[in-house]
Design an enzyme around this catalytic site. Structure first.
Site, PDB file in Angstrom:
ATOM      1  N   THR A  51      75.793 -10.104 -67.892  1.00  0.00           N
ATOM      2  CA  THR A  51      77.181 -10.189 -68.344  1.00  0.00           C
ATOM      3  C   THR A  51      77.915 -11.286 -67.574  1.00  0.00           C
ATOM      4  O   THR A  51      78.817 -11.926 -68.106  1.00  0.00           O
ATOM      5  CB  THR A  51      77.906  -8.843 -68.146  1.00  0.00           C
ATOM      6  OG1 THR A  51      77.765  -8.433 -66.778  1.00  0.00           O
ATOM      7  CG2 THR A  51      77.315  -7.771 -69.045  1.00  0.00           C
ATOM      8  N   ARG A  53      79.018 -19.057 -67.392  1.00  0.00           N
ATOM      9  CA  ARG A  53      78.372 -20.365 -67.252  1.00  0.00           C
ATOM     10  C   ARG A  53      78.958 -21.360 -68.258  1.00  0.00           C
ATOM     11  O   ARG A  53      79.644 -20.964 -69.201  1.00  0.00           O
ATOM     12  CB  ARG A  53      76.862 -20.226 -67.462  1.00  0.00           C
ATOM     13  CG  ARG A  53      76.173 -19.461 -66.341  1.00  0.00           C
ATOM     14  CD  ARG A  53      74.669 -19.572 -66.425  1.00  0.00           C
ATOM     15  NE  ARG A  53      74.021 -18.944 -65.291  1.00  0.00           N
ATOM     16  CZ  ARG A  53      72.727 -19.020 -65.010  1.00  0.00           C
ATOM     17  NH1 ARG A  53      71.926 -19.708 -65.811  1.00  0.00           N
ATOM     18  NH2 ARG A  53      72.224 -18.426 -63.949  1.00  0.00           N
ATOM     19  N   ASN A  74      76.622 -14.072 -66.711  1.00  0.00           N
ATOM     20  CA  ASN A  74      76.188 -15.382 -67.217  1.00  0.00           C
ATOM     21  C   ASN A  74      77.102 -15.934 -68.305  1.00  0.00           C
ATOM     22  O   ASN A  74      77.048 -17.128 -68.614  1.00  0.00           O
ATOM     23  CB  ASN A  74      74.760 -15.306 -67.755  1.00  0.00           C
ATOM     24  CG  ASN A  74      73.717 -15.188 -66.662  1.00  0.00           C
ATOM     25  OD1 ASN A  74      72.628 -14.656 -66.872  1.00  0.00           O
ATOM     26  ND2 ASN A  74      74.032 -15.676 -65.463  1.00  0.00           N
ATOM     27  N   ASP A 128      64.257 -15.805 -62.253  1.00  0.00           N
ATOM     28  CA  ASP A 128      65.210 -16.726 -61.642  1.00  0.00           C
ATOM     29  C   ASP A 128      64.554 -18.076 -61.339  1.00  0.00           C
ATOM     30  O   ASP A 128      63.361 -18.134 -61.034  1.00  0.00           O
ATOM     31  CB  ASP A 128      65.754 -16.105 -60.349  1.00  0.00           C
ATOM     32  CG  ASP A 128      66.984 -16.823 -59.848  1.00  0.00           C
ATOM     33  OD1 ASP A 128      67.647 -17.526 -60.637  1.00  0.00           O
ATOM     34  OD2 ASP A 128      67.288 -16.690 -58.647  1.00  0.00           O
ATOM     35  N   GLY A 141      66.979 -23.131 -63.959  1.00  0.00           N
ATOM     36  CA  GLY A 141      67.864 -24.285 -63.811  1.00  0.00           C
ATOM     37  C   GLY A 141      67.474 -25.188 -62.665  1.00  0.00           C
ATOM     38  O   GLY A 141      67.420 -26.409 -62.806  1.00  0.00           O
ATOM     39  N   GLU A 162      59.288  -0.423 -55.923  1.00  0.00           N
ATOM     40  CA  GLU A 162      58.829  -1.366 -54.910  1.00  0.00           C
ATOM     41  C   GLU A 162      59.367  -2.747 -55.264  1.00  0.00           C
ATOM     42  O   GLU A 162      59.302  -3.166 -56.427  1.00  0.00           O
ATOM     43  CB  GLU A 162      57.301  -1.393 -54.845  1.00  0.00           C
ATOM     44  CG  GLU A 162      56.668  -0.058 -54.448  1.00  0.00           C
ATOM     45  CD  GLU A 162      57.082   0.387 -53.048  1.00  0.00           C
ATOM     46  OE1 GLU A 162      57.219  -0.486 -52.162  1.00  0.00           O
ATOM     47  OE2 GLU A 162      57.279   1.597 -52.851  1.00  0.00           O
ATOM     48  N   TRP A 204      64.545 -25.438 -61.286  1.00  0.00           N
ATOM     49  CA  TRP A 204      63.258 -26.061 -61.637  1.00  0.00           C
ATOM     50  C   TRP A 204      63.491 -27.332 -62.446  1.00  0.00           C
ATOM     51  O   TRP A 204      62.846 -28.368 -62.214  1.00  0.00           O
ATOM     52  CB  TRP A 204      62.436 -25.055 -62.443  1.00  0.00           C
ATOM     53  CG  TRP A 204      61.066 -25.502 -62.861  1.00  0.00           C
ATOM     54  CD1 TRP A 204      59.900 -25.375 -62.155  1.00  0.00           C
ATOM     55  CD2 TRP A 204      60.713 -26.131 -64.098  1.00  0.00           C
ATOM     56  NE1 TRP A 204      58.841 -25.880 -62.879  1.00  0.00           N
ATOM     57  CE2 TRP A 204      59.314 -26.353 -64.080  1.00  0.00           C
ATOM     58  CE3 TRP A 204      61.432 -26.524 -65.217  1.00  0.00           C
ATOM     59  CZ2 TRP A 204      58.630 -26.956 -65.129  1.00  0.00           C
ATOM     60  CZ3 TRP A 204      60.761 -27.123 -66.275  1.00  0.00           C
ATOM     61  CH2 TRP A 204      59.378 -27.335 -66.224  1.00  0.00           C
TER      62      TRP A 204
END
Length: 261
Positions: free
Chosen positions: A62, A67, A64, A16, A19, A217, A21
């Site tokens: 799915t 977008r 996405n 993640d 975008g 974890e 960044w």
């Protein structure tokens, strides 16, 4: 300093922050996705070198598909170009893909299939990308497969002789075990993740491997995926190695079992 004898066998990552960044640098979001591909190459190499056996990357969900069309098109193009990379052969890494692949463009489906075949004999590590994937889709798909198997048996002329329980279509309720369901998951060829990493600062799972991470974890970090490197990976693994995995047992039970090894 990480312990080489306690490396997670399977690491799953929610990549993640691509975008954000890019936006923080005054660039289009697609620029961040391009930088994210470089991070994939770095982490794939690092994991292979340290002895990780399975690396699973959340590439495109799915959700996405909702977008902007230009961003989706850019992501599909990146999938194609990134698969041209010889990183798989250089590192003896097998490539696999999970997800609702029928929704992908034909050219992307073909390239994915070719890369899987080309790397099928590599055995140092298996790198899986989750593409057009969501966990709810996967579980729904698994149930559909189970029902389809039962219907196929019902259509068999020898069904009545072979099965006595017609009400359940030849499948008894006690046959539905966790192992049986897991066999119908797209990840059936690998163990559940030991460690799930999410970059980018968000604290959620985002519909990713919900069945498989029951006892994984979890590690969250603020670093955006394009900046995630081997040093950041080592931090995640150090955190993992400092935890005691109890699987419902008490601390005393786990310590007693460890001493007995």
């Amino acid at each position: 300093m990480i312990e080489t004898k306690n490396i997670p066998q399977h690491i799953a990552i929610i990549m993640d922050g691509n975008g954000r960044w890019a936006v923080e640098r005054g660039k289009e979001r697609s620029y961040g996705h391009q930088a994210g591909v470089e991070a994939v190459r770095r982490i794939t190499t690092a994991c292979s070198n340290m002895g990780v056996k399975y690396l699973t990357l959340y590439t495109f969900s799915t959700e996405n598909w909702n977008r902007p069309a230009d961003e989706v098109a850019a992501l599909m193009g990146l999938v194609l170009t990134s698969l041209e990379d010889e990183i798989f052969m250089k590192n003896n890494v097998r490539f696999r893909v999970i997800g609702d692949l029928k929704r992908l463009p034909d050219v992307v489906q073909q390239k994915l299939h070719e890369t899987e075949e080309h790397t099928a004999k590599n055995d140092s590590m298996t790198m899986t990308i989750a593409l057009s994937y969501s966990s709810r889709w996967e579980i729904t798909n698994a149930v559909r497969e189970i029902v389809a198997e039962v219907r196929e048996e019902m259509d068999n002329p020898t069904f009545v002789q072979k099965w006595k329980n017609l009400k359940t279509g030849g499948l008894f309720p006690q046959d539905i075990t966790e192992e049986y369901i897991s066999q119908h998951m797209q990840t059936s060829y690998m163990p559940d993740p030991d460690l799930l990493i999410r970059t980018g600062g968000e604290l959620r799972i985002s519909n990713y491997l919900l069945w498989q991470i029951a006892y994984s974890e979890l590690y969250f970090c603020d670093t955006y995926w394009p900046d995630f490197d081997e040093a950041e990976l080592n931090k995640a693994i150090e955190s993992y190695q400092n935890r005691q995995r109890r699987y419902g047992k008490t601390e005393e039970q786990v310590e007693s079992e460890t001493e007995g090894l």
